[in-house]
Design an enzyme around this catalytic site. Structure first.
Site, PDB file in Angstrom:
ATOM      1  N   HIS A 164      77.162  11.403  14.780  1.00 46.55           N
ATOM      2  CA  HIS A 164      77.910  10.442  14.141  1.00 46.55           C
ATOM      3  C   HIS A 164      76.919   9.780  13.008  1.00 46.55           C
ATOM      4  CE1 HIS A 164      76.915   7.283  17.200  1.00 46.55           C
ATOM      5  NE2 HIS A 164      76.467   6.587  15.987  1.00 46.55           N
ATOM      6  N   ASP A 219      78.503  14.369  20.456  1.00 50.47           N
ATOM      7  CA  ASP A 219      77.781  13.542  19.446  1.00 50.47           C
ATOM      8  C   ASP A 219      76.409  13.565  19.388  1.00 50.47           C
ATOM      9  OD1 ASP A 219      77.468  11.497  17.611  1.00 50.47           O
ATOM     10  OD2 ASP A 219      77.822   9.815  19.180  1.00 50.47           O
ATOM     11  N   GLN A 234      74.115  -2.110  17.857  1.00 46.12           N
ATOM     12  CA  GLN A 234      74.271  -1.543  16.417  1.00 46.12           C
ATOM     13  C   GLN A 234      72.884  -1.272  15.831  1.00 46.12           C
ATOM     14  OE1 GLN A 234      77.010  -3.612  17.534  1.00 46.12           O
ATOM     15  NE2 GLN A 234      77.925  -1.555  17.524  1.00 46.12           N
ATOM     16  N   GLY A 235      72.568   0.152  15.546  1.00 47.31           N
ATOM     17  CA  GLY A 235      71.392   0.376  14.812  1.00 47.31           C
ATOM     18  C   GLY A 235      70.558   1.205  15.684  1.00 47.31           C
ATOM     19  N   ASP A 236      70.959   1.115  16.975  1.00 48.86           N
ATOM     20  CA  ASP A 236      70.494   1.981  18.279  1.00 48.86           C
ATOM     21  C   ASP A 236      70.913   3.288  18.196  1.00 48.86           C
ATOM     22  OD1 ASP A 236      68.545   0.179  19.043  1.00 48.86           O
ATOM     23  OD2 ASP A 236      70.049  -0.729  20.273  1.00 48.86           O
ATOM     24  N   SER A 237      72.214   3.737  17.485  1.00 50.78           N
ATOM     25  CA  SER A 237      72.794   5.124  17.461  1.00 50.78           C
ATOM     26  C   SER A 237      71.672   6.032  17.473  1.00 50.78           C
ATOM     27  CB  SER A 237      73.831   5.108  16.451  1.00 50.78           C
ATOM     28  OG  SER A 237      74.913   4.328  16.905  1.00 50.78           O
TER      29      SER A 237
END
Length: 269
Positions: A80, A125, A214-217
């Site tokens: 993603h 993913d 958020q930002g760790d994906s």
């Protein structure tokens, strides 16, 4: 409801190209043994700072995601976080430092992206980013190929938000989170059947308080295997960050390990 763990505003085009998929990056954790009880830290979304050189395989990606160095030229991240498979020279990878402002940081541009075949925003993913030139002197993170290591305590690490809705961090954070069984994670009190049990893995505390955000994906979740650290998960999604009864959801690396390895080989990695 915040589900994907990519920084909003830094990757709008990527989200569109990737069918609105986005991954959460591990917030941080120190490697642990097999099955000791874990006491929540006050945050990670409140982790503690990693020390320089502690996790040399950690990668920060310019679209607002994390990743792990699979080989000298390949970064493993979340599907993603990227667009479709093909030539891509727009991504910058930052490596070798815990402080993103450090003058010692290593940077490499991408030249190709390989997104998991059949990815449509639900499961599968994972993605590979090939770097334009090799990175030397940094340890890589091997894939976990055994379900034996899909339980226990895991380390998460990343530069993502330290609070839900917050901004990315300058310094790499780490934390420890425990395995949550598929049955528990899919229960009505948690994700009510939304987890793809065959290829997703949950980790976190019932009480919340520690999580990727958020930002760790795309960043790795890892633990000690038979011969050192192995990557067990890829930060994928979750309801908010560190909420009670909402553990982080990660791509289960052992399920895809042979496919990832074959794809990396095809890219020269």
């Amino acid at each position: 409801m915040v589900r994907w763990r990519i920084l909003v505003g830094t990757a709008v085009a990527v989200l569109t190209a990737a069918a609105m998929g986005a991954t959460a990056s591990p917030a941080s954790a120190a490697p642990t043994g097999n099955g000791d009880a874990v006491v929540p830290t006050t945050n990670v979304v409140g982790g503690t700072r990693a020390t320089q050189g502690e996790f040399p395989f950690m990668v920060r990606l310019s679209m607002g995601c994390g990743g792990a160095l699979y080989s000298s030229t390949i970064v493993l991240t979340a599907a993603h976080c990227v667009g479709s498979t093909g030539t891509n020279t727009s991504i910058t990878a930052t490596l070798g430092v815990v402080d993103l402002n450090s003058t010692s940081k290593i940077t490499r541009k991408s030249n190709y992206v390989y997104r998991a075949p059949g990815y449509n925003g639900s499961g599968k993913d994972w993605a590979l980013i090939r770097l334009a030139s090799p990175v030397t002197g940094l340890a890589t993170l091997p894939l976990n190929t055994s379900s034996t290591y899909d339980t226990g305590n895991f380390t998460i690490a990343g530069w993502g938000a330290a609070t839900e809705g917050g901004s990315q961090q300058r310094y790499l954070l780490k934390a420890t989170v425990p395995f949550v069984s598929d049955a528990t994670c899919n229960s009505s009190s948690m994700y009510n059947g939304e987890i793809i049990a065959s290829n997703e893995i949950c980790a976190g505390f019932t009480a919340g308080g520690v999580d990727t955000c958020q930002g760790d994906s795309g960043g790795p979740m890892f633990r000690t295997g038979a011969s050192g650290l192995v990557q067990v998960g890829i930060v994928s999604w979750g309801d908010g960050c560190a909420r009670p009864n909402k553990p982080g959801v990660y791509t289960q690396v052992s399920y895809f390990a042979s496919t990832i390895a074959a794809a990396a080989t095809s890219l020269g990695g």
